[in-house]
Design an enzyme around this catalytic site. Sequence first.
Site, PDB file in Angstrom:
ATOM      1  N   SER A 265      -3.989   6.789  -1.473  1.00  0.00           N
ATOM      2  CA  SER A 265      -3.663   5.554  -2.162  1.00  0.00           C
ATOM      3  C   SER A 265      -4.247   5.555  -3.578  1.00  0.00           C
ATOM      4  O   SER A 265      -5.356   6.044  -3.803  1.00  0.00           O
ATOM      5  CB  SER A 265      -4.234   4.390  -1.356  1.00  0.00           C
ATOM      6  OG  SER A 265      -4.562   3.321  -2.203  1.00  0.00           O
ATOM      7  N   LYS A 266      -3.465   4.981  -4.485  1.00  0.00           N
ATOM      8  CA  LYS A 266      -3.879   4.910  -5.889  1.00  0.00           C
ATOM      9  C   LYS A 266      -5.210   4.198  -6.071  1.00  0.00           C
ATOM     10  O   LYS A 266      -5.917   4.421  -7.044  1.00  0.00           O
ATOM     11  CB  LYS A 266      -2.817   4.150  -6.689  1.00  0.00           C
ATOM     12  CG  LYS A 266      -1.678   5.022  -7.125  1.00  0.00           C
ATOM     13  CD  LYS A 266      -0.917   4.322  -8.249  1.00  0.00           C
ATOM     14  CE  LYS A 266       0.452   4.962  -8.404  1.00  0.00           C
ATOM     15  NZ  LYS A 266       1.552   4.083  -8.112  1.00  0.00           N
ATOM     16  N   ARG A 267      -5.521   3.326  -5.119  1.00  0.00           N
ATOM     17  CA  ARG A 267      -6.786   2.583  -5.215  1.00  0.00           C
ATOM     18  C   ARG A 267      -7.992   3.512  -5.276  1.00  0.00           C
ATOM     19  O   ARG A 267      -9.045   3.172  -5.776  1.00  0.00           O
ATOM     20  CB  ARG A 267      -6.934   1.683  -3.987  1.00  0.00           C
ATOM     21  CG  ARG A 267      -6.383   0.307  -4.197  1.00  0.00           C
ATOM     22  CD  ARG A 267      -6.836  -0.635  -3.127  1.00  0.00           C
ATOM     23  NE  ARG A 267      -6.576  -0.126  -1.789  1.00  0.00           N
ATOM     24  CZ  ARG A 267      -7.475  -0.114  -0.820  1.00  0.00           C
ATOM     25  NH1 ARG A 267      -8.694  -0.573  -1.042  1.00  0.00           N
ATOM     26  NH2 ARG A 267      -7.158   0.341   0.383  1.00  0.00           N
TER      27      ARG A 267
END
Length: 498
Positions: A265-267
């Site tokens: 995930s980009k997070r």
Amino acid sequence: MLVLNFRDKIQVMKMRTRMAPSPTGEIHVGSIRTLLYDYALAKQSGGELILRIEDTDQSRYVKGSVERILKVIKDFGLNWDEGPEVGGPHSPYFQSQRLDIYKKYALELVEKGVAYYCFCDEDRLEKVREDQKRLGAVPKYDKFCLNLSKEDIEKNLKEGKPYVIRLNVPKDEMIEFEDAIIGKVSFPSNDVDDQVLLKSDGFPTYHLAVVVDDHLMGITHALRGREWLPSTPKHILLYKYFGWEMPKFVHLPLLREVDSTKKLSKRFGSVHAMGFLEDGYLPEALLNFMMFLGWNPGTEREIYSLEDFIKDFSLDKVQKSEMVAFDRQKLLWFNGMYIRNLPLEELWRKLNSWYKEYSKDKPKFSKSTEPFNLKVLDLVRERMKKLSEFNDLSEYFYEKPKVDKDAVIKFSENKDRAKEIIDNFISVYENVSSENWNIEYLDKISHEKLTEFSYKPKEAFMTIRFVVTGKDHTPPLFDVLGLIGKDEVLDRLRKFKL
Ligand code: GLU
């Protein structure tokens, strides 16, 4: 007695593997892991790696993505033997340029009675889906057009009615195949939809195109992420209907964040291959890290060059699990280690091309001479985990730092004592001749003065370090002072006012 083990056997069989990215945006880092395994199998067996662009979904096509995909693959050094730019016996390698081929094969299936024309419009399909959902069933095409008479079909075609060609999935069968990693996999055919093979715009869907091309291009091993497993029964049926030998299917574990059961995930950071290069990761470090995302050689060894990996990689040591953790901390560790261990000149070259091609910031070293820059790099690379950290770690070698006055005082007892330390060291350094301005001498003289003024090493040296560099963490102080030079060190110490 000659006993052939699995690796000996695959050694004699030439493998043709392929990577088949869709130009719908950036290439996922997981695709580079798959490509790395493709590359190793092709190279170790004296076979070929094919690159094929699967651009059949025109609505999802992103301009410029083909160029970016090709660039990133080249930057990782995983060059293909056949495909765009290099050509090959199965050209073209762009699916959008192979439409006649897919149409011919789709019609062959219609001819054989295992695929059929479907003229249903979106409204009808929507209604069928709604009805099925209401009954709690999984939405599937209801085979309505399978029952059209030959005459109806002819009439519709003559009238130019839009159509698709669908796969006729048999009822009440088990569709089975042997995955090279997972082993035996079976799907009840009743769960499989009558997949559209050819769309109304004349383009094939992925399912038809991948099977036709893998066959025509002589692919022996089809490696891909586990997310494609549910599509495989459709492909198995197609191979069966065409009467073609299947490639070995190899579904690789998906990548997940550590402590999560979800995919990357980009997070947590980059998810696209290019994003990692932009962040300052070295392709070879990323490759070394990714070798272990699924593969386990069963030894303690962690450092592998691509060459050694090609020799050692084998599919029988790839994990069966559905997902493997993508440990970003471990990746950082790999990268730092590669940065520390590369020959200095090579690192310098890589740093320069990184600034040219990937960095969003300009390098601070552009106005300095190369010998000086190399010395700076040699000093700071011990602490450097990503190329992108170079500017921050080295800026005080190139420009005067901004020094936080309150922070300076915290190293000694009070403001007056800090002032006194700085003044005393100014006189010490003023008396060092230019010839003596080197690490050994600075170390010696600074320690002598420490005893003379009875300063604690930490208070004196941290104060000097902080005023000269603006930082409390740097490479060894006298290396830093030696490299910055006498005039500049004195200038910074003199100009600093508490
Ligand atoms: N075009 C598919 C993708 O973009 C390739 C899947 C496969 O390798 O079969 O991921």
